[in-house]
Design an enzyme around this catalytic site. Structure first.
Site, PDB file in Angstrom:
ATOM      1  N   ASP A 168     -24.972  43.437  -4.269  1.00  0.00           N
ATOM      2  CA  ASP A 168     -25.214  43.720  -2.866  1.00  0.00           C
ATOM      3  C   ASP A 168     -25.742  45.153  -2.766  1.00  0.00           C
ATOM      4  O   ASP A 168     -25.710  45.906  -3.741  1.00  0.00           O
ATOM      5  CB  ASP A 168     -23.954  43.494  -2.016  1.00  0.00           C
ATOM      6  CG  ASP A 168     -24.314  43.233  -0.559  1.00  0.00           C
ATOM      7  OD1 ASP A 168     -25.467  43.485  -0.168  1.00  0.00           O
ATOM      8  OD2 ASP A 168     -23.448  42.764   0.201  1.00  0.00           O
ATOM      9  N   TRP A 169     -26.198  45.502  -1.597  1.00  0.00           N
ATOM     10  CA  TRP A 169     -26.869  46.790  -1.368  1.00  0.00           C
ATOM     11  C   TRP A 169     -25.997  47.959  -1.871  1.00  0.00           C
ATOM     12  O   TRP A 169     -24.962  48.267  -1.293  1.00  0.00           O
ATOM     13  CB  TRP A 169     -27.147  46.944   0.122  1.00  0.00           C
ATOM     14  CG  TRP A 169     -27.836  48.205   0.504  1.00  0.00           C
ATOM     15  CD1 TRP A 169     -27.290  49.456   0.529  1.00  0.00           C
ATOM     16  CD2 TRP A 169     -29.195  48.343   0.925  1.00  0.00           C
ATOM     17  NE1 TRP A 169     -28.223  50.366   0.936  1.00  0.00           N
ATOM     18  CE2 TRP A 169     -29.402  49.721   1.192  1.00  0.00           C
ATOM     19  CE3 TRP A 169     -30.258  47.460   1.102  1.00  0.00           C
ATOM     20  CZ2 TRP A 169     -30.625  50.207   1.632  1.00  0.00           C
ATOM     21  CZ3 TRP A 169     -31.465  47.957   1.552  1.00  0.00           C
ATOM     22  CH2 TRP A 169     -31.653  49.318   1.798  1.00  0.00           C
TER      23      TRP A 169
END
Ligand code: BGC
Length: 759
Positions: A285-286
């Protein structure tokens, strides 16, 4: 001729099939052999769009560094680059300027539509209509792929039992059975039958795993759950996504039982890649690699890279740790080249399957982009999905549907004319204020007189510097007086209240689930002068509606329905569509009941007569009931249905593949044609690990004319009785079961059977 046609169809179908199943392993190996270590690591590096690629290239700073990496073949993927011109410009650099010309894969959060916005995923799940959900995903894919996108970060398949968590709007609700079917439908919708078609995109099951179980519903918080919950509740929709052929996975920001999921090799390597045989790749994820330092798990960036790779993360979204640290880690012997090769193979395979090596610009057709964006097909699909997503929560004295003529209607509430909030959160590519408002939708019906008053105003705010947000004003309530005057003169009041579009979603947890701001006060004030109220709710999560459920005669749950919102709501208000949605999440009476979900366990002290047990020492609250206000599976229709005559073909399953049939009679006892979602629940009465009081095991959508009766049946076999047992396998155990069939999860209409043997 007919024969010729048939041969043609078969041959075409066959070729098509072969195309979609083509084995690219040799192509992948050949390419891998040509790649330097640096280029391999580059494939594992994903950047957010860092400059406007149709303009001048960056000349300094971080952007310049990224640009140089891009030109040197050190970027495998980009996200948030969209529109044919932009995508083509970036792709051109990758294909024409790098040594090997490996195309980029372009990721985007296509969560519920691209430019044309469909209902939020939680709303879509309320339709229980898997074909419509699949179609909605496929239309989203069509529009996004026409704008250059070839990979969506969806579906989010996180099960959640906590409405405080803002991201419940992105998922399918609280139930693993419904959640699994919806996950598969969405994957099939996004990916279609042929991934290399320019109308489909690769899907991504996220967030692996258990993000929906963040403590106290606070986003990004700690997750600590047992193995039984992990396997029985959290993992099934992920498995369903794998079975449906999902090409990618995303891990997440959270830790699970002490290990950040980004580095969790039990989840990623053991379960997903080994046990489930997943061949695609996992993106982080980011910045989730970087966040492992804040978790107190990685001591520095290099360590984070080591942990993530060893844990099975294949691509680094925006931490820039892989690109900076992996070759050092190789030199130090902390990771090995086989791990890198495995990750790169997976990434290249998806690129081959998308057809990017045949034509890297296959998603870059300006004519197509123009033609598809906002096309009638996509708009019509969004409307169909929106109507089906609406749930009728209450309809006393048949206040709804409203008469189409001769009525004075007061339309009140901050969201009544709002064209932004219905788009909900996660609608990055949509233009602001492009939803049909309720006011606009109702205006298409010209037989009634509508007077509109906001009551409480909306204000503009830009808190995160990237979305234009309209929020519900919570400092000024002077508009209530005017709204009361309007309500006084009306035959019926329609009030549109709830959450503004960005009030749910990532980072939007809430500790209170009531109507935000002064809306409750507005509602109660209006009620004093005119109680003939239809309450239309717009929200991204279950709300606490105790007062409304007692005092307001008609309540429509419309969620955030997307571009076509106002049309869908108006068609329901006027009876041109008879609502059929059912809640995919329990609505609590008060926040203190959370987590509240239908498939809970029985305690040792369930209370002799449930709520009325009378004594103190049973599992209950002093000040609140145990039950949900509106349970999972709940939803009304403008007609009424009667269930009768539950029957089993026999009461024992004698061996492994034995089967029995459970049936029930369903009659439409009202005056309108309607659709009912008939739900089947099963309880395993005792087992070597305690089982929930009920679990959804099947459902059927049944259309009935007034007065019509249908016999509805479900097949029951031992496979359906399996669960992840204390022996750490999926198995069914012999013993007694109860089976319930009814209109929602609180049904008590039941029959009993026994699983006698499994031989
Ligand atoms: C979210 C992901 C999303 C990613 C890229 C993150 O903040 O958690 O779900 O796909 O951003 O936009």
């Amino acid at each position: 001729m007919k024969k010729f046609l048939l041969i043609l169809i078969f041959t075409f179908g066959f070729i098509n099939n072969i195309q979609s199943q083509k084995d690219y392993s040799k192509d992948v190996e050949n390419l891998l052999k040509k790649m330097t270590l640096e280029e391999k690591i580059g494939q594992m590096n994903q950047y957010n769009g860092f400059y406007d690629a149709t303009g001048p290239s960056p000349s300094g700073g971080d952007a310049k560094k990224k640009y140089d990496n891009l030109k040197n073949g050190l970027v495998g993927s980009m996200l948030n680059v969209r529109g044919v011109n932009e995508v083509r410009a970036f792709q051109k650099i990758a294909v024409e300027e790098t040594r090997l010309g490996i195309p980029l894969i372009f990721g985007f959060d296509l969560i519920h539509g691209y430019k044309t916005i469909a209902p939020i995923p939680l709303a879509e799940s309320a339709s229980w209509d898997l074909n419509e959900i699949q179609n909605s995903a496929s239309l989203g894919a069509k529009e996004a792929s026409a704008a250059g996108i070839n990979w969506t970060f969806a579906p989010m398949v996180d099960i959640s039992r906590d409405a405080r968590w803002g991201r419940v709007m992105e998922g399918a609700g609280e139930d693993p059975f419904l959640g699994s079917l919806v996950a598969a439908a969405r994957v099939k919708g996004f990916q279609g039958n042929d991934l290399s078609s320019p109308s489909t995109v690769a899907a991504c099951a996220k967030h692996f795993a258990a993000y929906g179980f963040v403590e106290s519903g606070r986003d990004y918080n700690t997750v600590d759950i047992g193995l039984s919950t992990l396997h029985n509740i959290v993992l099934p929709p992920f498995k369903a996504a794998v079975d449906a052929g999902v090409k990618t996975f995303m891990n997440g920001f959270t830790e699970l039982n002490g290990i950040p999921v980004t580095a969790d090799s039990y989840l990623q390597r053991e379960i997903l890649k080994k046990q489930w045989g997943f061949k695609g790749f996992i993106v982080s994820d980011w910045g989730s690699l970087r966040e492992m330092m804040d978790h107190g798990y990685a001591k520095n960036r290099k360590h984070a890279g080591e942990l993530a790779l060893n844990g099975g993360s294949d691509m680094d979204m925006e931490s820039t740790i892989y690109i900076e640290e992996l070759s050092n880690l190789i030199n130090e012997g902390k990771i090995n080249i086989e791990q890198i090769d495995d990750a790169v193979r997976r990434i290249l395979l998806v690129k081959f399957e998308l057809g990017l090596f045949d034509d890297p610009y296959r998603y870059c057709d300006l004519v197509r982009e123009k033609k598809i964006t906002g096309s009638k097909e996509i708009m019509d699909g969004a409307l169909e999905m929106a109507k089906k997503s609406i749930v009728l929560l209450k309809n006393n004295k048949k206040l709804l549907p409203l008469k189409k003529n001769g009525q004075k209607i007061a339309l009140i509430g901050p969201l009544a004319a709002d064209k932004n909030s219905p788009l909900g959160n996660w609608r990055v590519a949509a233009d602001n204020n492009t939803a049909v408002s309720v006011l606009e939708g109702l205006s298409h019906y010209t037989g009634n007189e509508i007077t509109h008053s906001q009551g409480i105003r909306l204000v503009n705010k830009i808190p995160d510097g990237f979305h234009e947000e309209v929020q519900i004003n919570n400092t000024d309530k002077t508009g209530i007086l005017e709204a009361k005057e309007v309500a006084k003169k009306a035959d019926v009041v329609i009030m549109v209240l709830g959450e503004y579009g960005f009030q749910s979603g990532e980072g939007r947890s809430r500790a209170n689930l009531d109507l935000p701001g002064f809306q409750q006060e507005l509602l109660e004030e209006i009620h004093k002068v005119n109680s003939n109220i239809v309450l239309v709710l717009m929200n991204g999560r279950p709300l606490t509606l105790d007062w409304s459920s007692q005092n307001i005669p008609a309540i429509i749950e419309s969620w955030h329905l997307g571009t076509q919102s106002g049309h869908a709501i108006s068609q329901v208000i006027y009876g041109d569509y008879n609502p059929s949605g059912k809640l995919p999440m329990s609505f609590p009476r008060s926040v203190g009941q959370i987590p509240i979900y239908y498939n809970h366990k029985s305690t040792g002290r369930p209370g002799a007569d449930g709520e009325d047990a009378g004594s103190v020492f049973w599992s209950h609250y002093q000040d609140e009931k145990n039950t949900a206000l509106y349970p999972f599976g709940f939803g009304l229709s403008y007609t009424s249905f009667e269930y009768s005559n539950i029957k089993l073909s026999k009461n024992t399953l004698m061996k492994k593949n034995d089967e029995l049939t459970a049936s029930i009679k369903l009659t439409n006892t009202g005056k309108l044609k309607g659709k009912e979602v008939v739900q089947l629940y099963i309880r395993d009465k005792f087992a070597s690990s305690t089982r929930p009081v009920k679990e959804l095991k099947g459902f059927k959508m049944i259309d009935l004319n007034p007065g019509e009766t249908k016999n509805i049946s479900f097949k029951i076999n031992s496979k359906m009785l399996e669960y992840y047992s204390p022996r750490n396998i999926w198995e069914s155990e012999i013993g007694d079961f109860e089976l319930f069939i009814g209109t929602n999860s609180s049904t008590e209409r039941k029959a009993s059977f026994e699983l006698k043997s499994l031989n």
